[in-house]
Write an enzyme that holds these catalytic residues in place. Structure first.
Site, short mmCIF file in Angstrom:
data_model
loop_
_atom_site.label_atom_id
_atom_site.label_comp_id
_atom_site.label_asym_id
_atom_site.label_seq_id
_atom_site.Cartn_x
_atom_site.Cartn_y
_atom_site.Cartn_z
N CYS A 31 48.58 -66.44 -15.03
CA CYS A 31 47.11 -66.35 -15.10
C CYS A 31 46.46 -67.66 -14.67
O CYS A 31 45.43 -67.65 -13.99
CB CYS A 31 46.69 -65.96 -16.51
SG CYS A 31 47.23 -64.29 -16.95
N HIS A 68 47.72 -58.67 -17.29
CA HIS A 68 47.13 -59.53 -18.31
C HIS A 68 45.61 -59.45 -18.18
O HIS A 68 45.07 -59.24 -17.08
CB HIS A 68 47.57 -60.98 -18.12
CG HIS A 68 48.99 -61.23 -18.45
ND1 HIS A 68 49.48 -62.50 -18.70
CD2 HIS A 68 50.06 -60.40 -18.57
CE1 HIS A 68 50.77 -62.44 -18.95
NE2 HIS A 68 51.15 -61.17 -18.88
N CYS A 76 48.62 -68.08 -19.45
CA CYS A 76 50.00 -68.40 -19.10
C CYS A 76 50.04 -68.94 -17.66
O CYS A 76 49.01 -69.05 -17.00
CB CYS A 76 50.86 -67.14 -19.22
SG CYS A 76 50.49 -65.88 -17.96
N GLU A 136 43.33 -61.64 -18.07
CA GLU A 136 42.73 -62.58 -17.13
C GLU A 136 42.86 -62.10 -15.69
O GLU A 136 41.90 -62.15 -14.91
CB GLU A 136 43.40 -63.96 -17.22
CG GLU A 136 43.35 -64.61 -18.58
CD GLU A 136 44.60 -64.33 -19.40
OE1 GLU A 136 44.98 -63.15 -19.57
OE2 GLU A 136 45.19 -65.30 -19.90
#
Length: 144
Positions: free
Chosen positions: A81, A48, A78, A50
């Site tokens: 993260c 992801h 999420c 992040e």
């Protein structure tokens, strides 16, 4: 947020879910890292924007603790993260669109500000939310 949106657009152009992130120094606003989702390209569910941004920022800064930095991301993080954000001790989090399906910074839950955790960054959500949301809607409409 403009830099993160540019990363999100580039992610969409390469077939990734359009989420972009930047890490910047909180005091100067200098951008240290620019990333985007790379789950498909890397065949890695943890890629992801992040997580990639936090990893690279730790390398650039030379420390896993990023208290003097701000993470700017186009979509509410999420659970994975959000956990990485807490563990990195990031000073502040700024995000664009709220994620009512998986967001863990105020929508579904609020992991980053959970009172039992030992670090809680400053959080500002909804920054340029319309632009972030439009990228996501366009991306998924094109896939249907």
């Amino acid at each position: 947020m403009q830099a993160a949106l540019l990363e999100a657009k580039q992610a969409a152009a390469s077939g990734e879910v359009p989420v972009g992130a930047v890490v910047m120094r909180s005091d100067t606003g200098d951008i240290l890292v620019r990333t985007q989702n790379r789950m498909r390209r890397d065949a890695d569910a943890t890629a992801h924007a992040e997580v990639l941004a936090l990893r690279e920022a730790a390398r650039v800064v030379g420390d896993a603790r990023l208290g003097e930095c701000t993470l700017v991301v186009t979509l509410e993080p999420c659970a994975m993260c959000a956990g990485a954000i807490v563990l990195s001790r990031i000073g502040a989090l700024v995000f664009g669109a709220w994620d009512d399906k998986a967001g863990m910074c105020g929508s579904v839950g609020d992991l980053v500000r959970h009172p039992r955790l030992n670090h809680r960054p400053a959080v500002q959500g909804g920054v340029q939310a319309d632009a972030s949301r439009a990228l996501l809607h366009r991306f998924f409409e094109d896939r249907r």
